[in-house]
Design an enzyme around this catalytic site. Structure first.
Site, PDB file in Angstrom:
ATOM      1  N   TRP A  91       7.134 -22.830  -1.678  1.00  0.00           N
ATOM      2  CA  TRP A  91       6.441 -23.323  -0.569  1.00  0.00           C
ATOM      3  C   TRP A  91       6.611 -25.174  -0.531  1.00  0.00           C
ATOM      4  CZ3 TRP A  91       6.137 -19.910   2.823  1.00  0.00           C
ATOM      5  CH2 TRP A  91       5.633 -18.940   2.335  1.00  0.00           C
TER       6      TRP A  91
ATOM      7  N   ASP B 183      -0.454 -29.947  -0.016  1.00  0.00           N
ATOM      8  CA  ASP B 183      -0.583 -28.694   0.543  1.00  0.00           C
ATOM      9  C   ASP B 183      -1.321 -27.778  -0.398  1.00  0.00           C
ATOM     10  OD1 ASP B 183      -0.318 -26.189   1.437  1.00  0.00           O
ATOM     11  OD2 ASP B 183       1.666 -25.839   1.069  1.00  0.00           O
TER      12      ASP B 183
ATOM     13  N   LYS C 125      -6.696 -18.051   3.329  1.00  0.00           N
ATOM     14  CA  LYS C 125      -6.951 -17.924   1.953  1.00  0.00           C
ATOM     15  C   LYS C 125      -8.587 -17.889   1.888  1.00  0.00           C
ATOM     16  CE  LYS C 125      -2.581 -17.722   1.116  1.00  0.00           C
ATOM     17  NZ  LYS C 125      -1.555 -16.626   0.960  1.00  0.00           N
TER      18      LYS C 125
END
Length: 357
Positions: free
Chosen positions: A99, A166, A190
């Site tokens: 990511w 992030d 999440k």
């Protein structure tokens, strides 16, 4: 009973599922949450409460805006440099996984990315340390938790450069000092709620300095001015997030859930280190609390263990294809009983296969 260790979308509390399912049938006066007008006072109240809970749980200081957006964290890979990086300037990035790497690739459309450190050569099994962030960087970007590789960065580097993070897979799982950050973004799927919602927490004073004309839908200021309703928001995702944040607050907030997350991670890592059939894949000091990655000492036992886990009610333990092995994702709503059930499973498997190690 099934034990859900899937990496995402996340496990949610049963009480949240029940409340959300009820609202699908009747949210207000016979109308479903799926059909309610996002301009209605009732849904405006949902947005206001969701933002208020985020600010309360994370202790967001004044001078920051909380946005409820769409497009996932992946859209933020572009929105961040579009809103913060002037043409031709350079931003510093820490490369710790897939990511982070995808975020780095998007910078080229707006300026330059300086990779200040990377653990790519070791397949991202550790978090780089002792790197230097150039003071002339437009901002410094990092990924706090790497779901694929099972590493997590707990200590923010000391820098005068604006910090962007992030936090998609560990936001709300541990206490943070929001004032140390200039922009935080996180896909909700999440620890916050279902997929379809992205949280952005941005320091107002860092915006509007690129000299760039930004399309309205990609301009943070448009969403601040529109109260996160510049366009039709992800109504159901926001509603479920609100319910889940209420649940988190009722448990004592982030301070209390962090204690549970530490206990869950400690118990599972202890078993991995003790068990003769398994071993962890990451540097011990960088082990994630959210995503525990491990492999078999004897690769031939991988399929038998996967089959054994499935037969005993365990979901989502297969590791990412780039790492292999197994991954136990332990987000906020995963009960400690599921962790101890996994430990028992591993011990039982060891007992029946101790001669095959």
């Amino acid at each position: 009973m099934r034990h859900n260790f899937g990496a995402g979308p996340c496990i949610l509390p049963q009480e949240v599922f029940k409340q959300a399912s009820s609202a699908v049938l009747d949210f207000k006066d016979g109308l479903s949450i799926l059909e309610i007008s996002h301009r209605s006072p009732e849904f405006e109240g949902v947005v206001e409460e969701t933002v208020r809970l985020i600010k309360e749980l994370l202790n967001v200081p004044s001078g920051y805006s909380v946005l409820l957006l769409q497009g996932g964290a992946s859209l933020q890979f572009s929105m961040v440099p579009m809103n913060l990086l002037p043409d031709g300037k350079t931003a510093a990035y820490l490369e710790t996984g897939v990511w982070a790497n995808k975020a780095i690739k998007e910078v080229k459309h707006f300026g330059k990315a300086n990779i200040v450190a990377s653990s790519k050569e070791s397949n991202f099994t550790f978090i780089p340390k002792d790197y230097v962030i150039p003071e002339d960087s437009a901002y410094f970007h990092y990924t706090s938790n790497n779901t694929i590789y099972g590493t997590e960065l707990f200590t923010l580097p000391v820098t005068k450069v604006p910090v962007v993070c992030d936090m998609s897979s560990d936001i709300m799982s541990r206490q943070i000092d929001v004032s140390q950050y200039d922009l935080i973004y996180a896909g909700a799927q999440k620890n916050i709620g279902p997929a379809g919602l992205t949280i952005v927490i941005v320091k107002d004073e860092i915006l509007g300095k690129t000299g760039r004309s930004i399309p309205s839908m990609l301009d943070y200021q448009s969403h601040i001015d529109g109260g996160s309703m510049y366009n039709t928001p992800p109504v159901f995702s926001i509603y479920v997030a609100m319910l889940n944040l209420r649940w988190l607050k009722s448990k004592g907030g982030i301070a209390e859930i962090e204690k549970e997350n530490i206990a869950k991670a400690r118990a599972l890592y202890t078993e991995i280190d003790r068990n003769t059939l398994f071993r962890g894949t990451c540097a011990i000091e960088d082990r994630s609390r959210m995503n525990v990655c491990f492999v078999m000492e004897n690769p031939e036992l991988e399929k038998p263990f996967a089959k054994f886990a499935d037969e005993n009610g365990f979901e989502g333990l297969k590791g990412h294809r780039s790492v292999g092995g197994f991954r136990a994702s332990m987000y906020n709503a995963l009960p400690v009983t599921s962790v101890h059930a996994l430990i028992d499973l591993m011990q039982n498997f060891e007992e029946t296969h101790k001669n095959n190690k």
